[in-house]
Design a protein around this motif. Structure first.
Motif, PDB file in Angstrom:
ATOM      1  N   SER A  15       0.831  -1.199   0.000  1.00 40.34           N
ATOM      2  CA  SER A  15       0.000   0.000   0.000  1.00 40.34           C
ATOM      3  C   SER A  15       0.865   1.248   0.000  1.00 40.34           C
ATOM      4  N   MET A  16       0.393   2.301  -0.668  1.00 41.65           N
ATOM      5  CA  MET A  16       1.131   3.561  -0.674  1.00 41.65           C
ATOM      6  C   MET A  16       1.286   4.124   0.728  1.00 41.65           C
ATOM      7  N   SER A  39      -1.928   1.784  -5.019  1.00 38.08           N
ATOM      8  CA  SER A  39      -2.605   2.856  -4.292  1.00 38.08           C
ATOM      9  C   SER A  39      -3.962   2.372  -3.797  1.00 38.08           C
ATOM     10  N   TYR A  86       5.163  10.813  -5.299  1.00 37.46           N
ATOM     11  CA  TYR A  86       3.888  10.324  -4.802  1.00 37.46           C
ATOM     12  C   TYR A  86       2.865  11.435  -4.536  1.00 37.46           C
ATOM     13  N   ARG A 142      -4.607  11.019   0.620  1.00 36.11           N
ATOM     14  CA  ARG A 142      -3.732   9.875   0.345  1.00 36.11           C
ATOM     15  C   ARG A 142      -2.606   9.753   1.365  1.00 36.11           C
ATOM     16  N   GLN A 192      -1.321   6.671  -9.231  1.00 30.41           N
ATOM     17  CA  GLN A 192      -2.571   6.045  -8.799  1.00 30.41           C
ATOM     18  C   GLN A 192      -2.826   4.741  -9.541  1.00 30.41           C
TER      19      GLN A 192
END
Length: 441
Positions: free
Chosen positions: A6-7, A78, A227, A236, A262
């Motif tokens: 995961s980001m 993402s 990012y 985010r 994304q």
């Protein structure tokens, strides 16, 4: 195969063991040594530290020219936006990203584009946009990887090891800086060493404001960031106010924020949103989706950024060494099947079997030059790098490739011109050197 990351893991504060890992990496003499250190160390780390080390291993692979291996070793994804509805072909059409962004930037003072640090394909678009934005009157170029310790950078014309972070040692990032200098941009280092995410983004925005707009109120600024720093609202990065949001408050200007992270290719699974978009809107170059009625670009998170860029597929069957691969008594021709079988069988550990991505030609501007472990005296690991003939030995290379096993071959991709080709081991010892000439076919 590594599980999807995961980001969120890239927007954290670091604990002491992770800081110790960073320091140990900085003590390594070069990219190849850093990669070897991570491979040796990772099995002995805690689960959480292995995630961080895996991210840094992917950075090392990227800096070693093992681009697809970097993507596969750290399959970043993402978080899917709530209620996301992917565009369909009845209402949307693909358009060239460079052309669309250039048009949108015409009346903007700030343009921001992001990258995934382990995926150099996300740097190609910035390189293509530099001359377009310069022609529009943009005069400042800020890059997250630039540091403040190289006052001679612009005069010299190319980056060296002291010009910024390790990201800048990746060849395409080096080309971005060379091109920005050639075009006459004023370079702006702006990143902060603060580890707290909230304070870091605030410091980044303040640095950009003080170095650009406080001195030149009419300035036009192009920013290459990582990012979600380009987001114009929180989300985010959890409750962090991103750099773009902070800079907008400081300047009163609305940035044109462009997202490339994304929807990214992260592996051979063809059922994810990225591959669905590719199936609906196939492309051989970076594209933006345009509404057929309104003419406006598509953004999956319009409160955060203005448009999504979709990059072409880089992982195909040839990525894994050949066009057809026999496994389990059958011939594999589908990338999903071939990818899973090869990764499950551990072939990612032998990265030299994987072919380099075709985007390295930069739309036909660069040409392949064959290399092999013969230039390493058949020793491995070995790093082969090509340096512009008139640049110093510590300059960011024009292209680079690491052999991690003996009896292997690959290709470098280079613009026409003369280069000094070097082969070195992990200790930095020279194993061979020659001058080569790249001609147009």
């Amino acid at each position: 195969m590594a599980s999807l990351i995961s980001m969120g893991v890239i927007a954290q504060s670091y604990d002491q063991s992770e800081l110790d890992l960073f320091r140990a990496l900085r003590r390594q003499p070069n990219q190849l040594a850093r990669y070897q250190y991570l491979v040796r160390t990772m099995p002995h780390l805690s689960a959480s530290d292995q995630v961080v080390a895996g991210q840094f291993r992917s950075f090392s692979l990227d800096e070693l020219g093992l681009y697809n291996q970097a993507v596969l070793s750290f399959p970043l994804t993402s978080e899917r936006p709530l209620d996301l509805v992917l565009p369909n072909q009845d209402e949307w059409k693909g358009a060239d990203a460079v052309d669309v962004i250039t048009k949108l930037a015409t009346d903007r003072r700030i343009v921001m584009i992001n990258e995934a640090h382990h995926n150099a394909q996300t740097r190609e678009l910035t390189l293509a946009l530099l001359p377009r934005l310069r022609a529009l009157g943009f005069t400042y170029f800020a890059a997250e990887a630039l540091g403040d310790d190289d006052p001679s950078l612009t005069r010299r014309g190319y980056p060296v090891k002291t010009s910024g972070t390790e990201y800048l040692q990746e060849p395409l990032y080096g080309e971005i800086v060379r091109e920005a200098i050639r075009l006459g941009f004023i370079l702006v280092p702006y990143d902060s060493s603060i580890l707290d995410p909230q304070a870091r983004d605030a410091a980044q925005a303040e640095s950009l404001y003080q170095k650009v707009f406080a001195k030149d109120p009419g300035a036009r600024l192009f920013v290459h960031a990582g990012y979600a720093h380009i987001d114009k609202a929180s989300g985010r990065l959890n409750n962090v106010e991103p750099m773009a949001m902070k800079l907008a408050k400081l300047t009163g200007l609305d940035p044109l924020s462009i997202d490339q992270t994304q929807f990214l290719e992260s592996g051979p699974d063809t059922s994810d949103d990225y591959h669905v978009l590719m199936q609906r809107f196939p492309t051989q170059s970076a594209e933006v989706l345009i509404n057929s009625v309104t003419g406006k670009p598509w953004s999956a998170l319009p409160k955060l950024y203005d448009l999504n860029v979709i990059l072409p597929i880089a992982l195909d069957v040839k990525t894994f060494g050949d066009e057809k691969w026999s496994g389990g008594g059958r011939t594999i021709e589908n990338v999903s099947d071939a990818g899973r079988l090869r990764l499950v069988s551990g072939m990612l550990i032998a990265p030299n079997e994987m072919q380099r991505p075709k985007w390295l030609t930069l739309n036909g501007q660069r040409y392949p030059f064959p290399i092999s472990t013969e230039q390493c005296r058949k020793q491995s690991p070995c790093l082969i790098s090509a340096h512009y003939i008139d640049e110093s030995a510590d300059a960011t290379s024009a292209d680079v490739y690491a052999f991690t096993e003996p009896n292997a071959n690959s290709k470098l991709y280079l613009y026409p011109g003369r280069y000094r080709l070097r082969a070195r081991n992990a200790d930095g010892k020279s194993m061979s050197e020659q001058v080569i000439q790249i001609n147009r076919p």
